[in-house]
Design a protein around this motif. Structure first.
Motif, PDB file in Angstrom:
ATOM      1  N   ARG A   1       0.812  -1.225   0.000  1.00  0.00           N
ATOM      2  CA  ARG A   1       0.000   0.000   0.000  1.00  0.00           C
ATOM      3  C   ARG A   1       0.843   1.273   0.000  1.00  0.00           C
ATOM      4  O   ARG A   1       0.305   2.352  -0.255  1.00  0.00           O
ATOM      5  CB  ARG A   1      -0.948   0.005   1.210  1.00  0.00           C
ATOM      6  CG  ARG A   1      -2.041  -1.044   1.113  1.00  0.00           C
ATOM      7  CD  ARG A   1      -3.112  -0.806   2.141  1.00  0.00           C
ATOM      8  NE  ARG A   1      -4.249  -1.690   1.960  1.00  0.00           N
ATOM      9  CZ  ARG A   1      -5.398  -1.574   2.608  1.00  0.00           C
ATOM     10  NH1 ARG A   1      -5.564  -0.592   3.482  1.00  0.00           N
ATOM     11  NH2 ARG A   1      -6.388  -2.407   2.382  1.00  0.00           N
ATOM     12  N   LEU A   2       2.123   1.137   0.318  1.00  0.00           N
ATOM     13  CA  LEU A   2       2.974   2.319   0.347  1.00  0.00           C
ATOM     14  C   LEU A   2       3.409   2.722  -1.054  1.00  0.00           C
ATOM     15  O   LEU A   2       3.468   1.894  -1.969  1.00  0.00           O
ATOM     16  CB  LEU A   2       4.211   2.064   1.202  1.00  0.00           C
ATOM     17  CG  LEU A   2       4.022   1.988   2.716  1.00  0.00           C
ATOM     18  CD1 LEU A   2       5.368   1.762   3.391  1.00  0.00           C
ATOM     19  CD2 LEU A   2       3.352   3.241   3.261  1.00  0.00           C
ATOM     20  N   GLN A   3       3.717   3.995  -1.220  1.00  0.00           N
ATOM     21  CA  GLN A   3       4.300   4.445  -2.479  1.00  0.00           C
ATOM     22  C   GLN A   3       5.686   3.825  -2.655  1.00  0.00           C
ATOM     23  O   GLN A   3       6.374   3.466  -1.682  1.00  0.00           O
ATOM     24  CB  GLN A   3       4.423   5.967  -2.487  1.00  0.00           C
ATOM     25  CG  GLN A   3       3.097   6.706  -2.529  1.00  0.00           C
ATOM     26  CD  GLN A   3       3.284   8.213  -2.451  1.00  0.00           C
ATOM     27  OE1 GLN A   3       4.105   8.695  -1.687  1.00  0.00           O
ATOM     28  NE2 GLN A   3       2.510   8.951  -3.243  1.00  0.00           N
TER      29      GLN A   3
ATOM     30  N   GLU B   1       4.215   5.960  -7.416  1.00  0.00           N
ATOM     31  CA  GLU B   1       3.151   4.975  -7.645  1.00  0.00           C
ATOM     32  C   GLU B   1       2.946   4.118  -6.387  1.00  0.00           C
ATOM     33  O   GLU B   1       3.883   3.900  -5.609  1.00  0.00           O
ATOM     34  CB  GLU B   1       3.520   4.059  -8.809  1.00  0.00           C
ATOM     35  CG  GLU B   1       3.690   4.754 -10.142  1.00  0.00           C
ATOM     36  CD  GLU B   1       2.366   5.196 -10.739  1.00  0.00           C
ATOM     37  OE1 GLU B   1       1.333   4.555 -10.462  1.00  0.00           O
ATOM     38  OE2 GLU B   1       2.367   6.194 -11.480  1.00  0.00           O
ATOM     39  N   ARG B   2       1.706   3.645  -6.197  1.00  0.00           N
ATOM     40  CA  ARG B   2       1.492   2.658  -5.135  1.00  0.00           C
ATOM     41  C   ARG B   2       2.144   1.358  -5.570  1.00  0.00           C
ATOM     42  O   ARG B   2       1.933   0.893  -6.688  1.00  0.00           O
ATOM     43  CB  ARG B   2      -0.004   2.465  -4.885  1.00  0.00           C
ATOM     44  CG  ARG B   2      -0.601   3.560  -4.003  1.00  0.00           C
ATOM     45  CD  ARG B   2      -2.112   3.460  -3.940  1.00  0.00           C
ATOM     46  NE  ARG B   2      -2.572   2.212  -3.366  1.00  0.00           N
ATOM     47  CZ  ARG B   2      -3.227   2.110  -2.196  1.00  0.00           C
ATOM     48  NH1 ARG B   2      -3.445   3.192  -1.475  1.00  0.00           N
ATOM     49  NH2 ARG B   2      -3.664   0.948  -1.770  1.00  0.00           N
ATOM     50  N   THR B   3       2.890   0.771  -4.678  1.00  0.00           N
ATOM     51  CA  THR B   3       3.693  -0.402  -5.028  1.00  0.00           C
ATOM     52  C   THR B   3       2.825  -1.555  -5.523  1.00  0.00           C
ATOM     53  O   THR B   3       3.224  -2.293  -6.428  1.00  0.00           O
ATOM     54  CB  THR B   3       4.523  -0.840  -3.815  1.00  0.00           C
ATOM     55  OG1 THR B   3       5.316   0.282  -3.368  1.00  0.00           O
ATOM     56  CG2 THR B   3       5.442  -1.986  -4.162  1.00  0.00           C
ATOM     57  N   GLU B   4       1.627  -1.718  -4.985  1.00  0.00           N
ATOM     58  CA  GLU B   4       0.776  -2.840  -5.352  1.00  0.00           C
ATOM     59  C   GLU B   4       0.266  -2.742  -6.796  1.00  0.00           C
ATOM     60  O   GLU B   4      -0.220  -3.732  -7.347  1.00  0.00           O
ATOM     61  CB  GLU B   4      -0.410  -2.937  -4.386  1.00  0.00           C
ATOM     62  CG  GLU B   4      -1.330  -1.738  -4.398  1.00  0.00           C
ATOM     63  CD  GLU B   4      -2.361  -1.787  -3.283  1.00  0.00           C
ATOM     64  OE1 GLU B   4      -2.406  -2.819  -2.572  1.00  0.00           O
ATOM     65  OE2 GLU B   4      -3.116  -0.807  -3.112  1.00  0.00           O
ATOM     66  N   THR B   5       0.394  -1.588  -7.421  1.00  0.00           N
ATOM     67  CA  THR B   5      -0.060  -1.440  -8.805  1.00  0.00           C
ATOM     68  C   THR B   5       1.006  -1.871  -9.812  1.00  0.00           C
ATOM     69  O   THR B   5       0.723  -1.951 -11.006  1.00  0.00           O
ATOM     70  CB  THR B   5      -0.456   0.025  -9.101  1.00  0.00           C
ATOM     71  OG1 THR B   5       0.713   0.863  -9.034  1.00  0.00           O
ATOM     72  CG2 THR B   5      -1.487   0.518  -8.105  1.00  0.00           C
TER      73      THR B   5
END
Length: 272
Positions: A93-95, A141-145
């Motif tokens: 969830r972190l950038q 960017e959000r890491t999960e993307t």
């Protein structure tokens, strides 16, 4: 850089993961470890990054004996060793910038780490690391993307800002598309060459190990099957390495009754 003499690692008093292992890794070397599942490769990496201690034997890092390391001195040694895992170990969830800068946590005071979660500090350092791994545009960017390959590059960027002397890459390409695997292996080698890092990589892919590394170590049943220059590794070596591999249970190797006796023989040396 590393000197291992008679290293043995036993779990629960009977499960042998590494046995009587002798190994020398020189500063600046690039070495690939290959072998069947359950061979002890990940356990060996956990020993090398001082996550776990050996049951017996001598483990030296740059002349420092693991038996004499604790507290601040142990933390200092761990900061000199960077590890990349197949699971990436990122916070989804972190950038991206936060995940990259987590590589600085070992050097930051607590107040700076907390402050950086609110407003990232040393952003230029993170941006430069992402540029080097080819995803400079993903900073916020959000890491999960990100795709699996991009997330692995974030993990490599995190390693760059940590700036360790040794890179331990434990199956760094097993969770990415095979078409991207060679690119990530090549990137790690190029970064190691540019910044004069020692690189040890645990690989399931024999082809990648033979294509990119000058030295290959085959590990089987917790022991070294061969330790050779790549050009000297034959089909016979590989056949012997992968034939009749042991059953793997939770990442540790289960052996016969006779070998459990060997495990008990390691125990008294804990007090050496």
């Amino acid at each position: 850089m590393y000197l291992l003499d008679g290293i043995c690692k036993v779990f629960n008093g009977r499960t042998i993961a590494v046995r009587e292992l002798d190994l020398k890794i020189r500063r600046g070397e690039w070495v690939a470890l290959i072998g069947p599942s359950g061979a002890g490769k990940t356990t060996l990496f956990r020993l090398l990054n001082f996550t776990i201690p050996p049951t017996s034997g001598t483990l030296l890092f740059d002349g420092l004996d693991n038996r004499h390391l604790s507290g601040r001195r142990l933390r200092e040694v761990r900061r000199r060793i960077g590890t990349i895992y197949q699971q990436h170990n990122l916070v989804p969830r972190l950038q991206v910038v936060h995940n990259v800068l987590s590589g600085r946590l070992g050097t930051w005071p607590v107040w700076q780490a907390v402050r950086s979660l609110i407003r990232p500090v040393e952003v230029d350092l993170a941006a430069d690391a992402l540029r080097q791994v080819g995803i400079a545009d993903k900073l916020y960017e959000r890491t999960e993307t990100l795709s699996g390959g991009q997330q692995q590059r974030v993990a490599i960027a995190r390693l760059l800002v940590q700036d360790p002397e040794v890179i331990l890459a434990d199956e760094p390409v097993s969770s990415v598309d095979p078409a991207l695997a060679a690119g990530i292996v090549k990137l790690l080698i190029e970064l190691s060459q540019t910044y004069h890092k020692t690189l040890l990589m645990n690989l399931h892919s024999v082809d990648l190990a033979l294509a990119y590394f000058p030295r290959v170590i085959g590990l089987k049943d917790g022991m070294i099957s061969f330790d050779l220059p790549t050009a000297a590794v034959t089909d016979e070596h590989l056949t012997a390495l992968y034939a009749g591999s042991q059953t793997e249970v939770a990442g540790e190797e289960i052996f016969s009754r006779a070998e459990r006796s060997f495990a008990r023989s390691c125990q008294p040396r804990l007090t050496n």
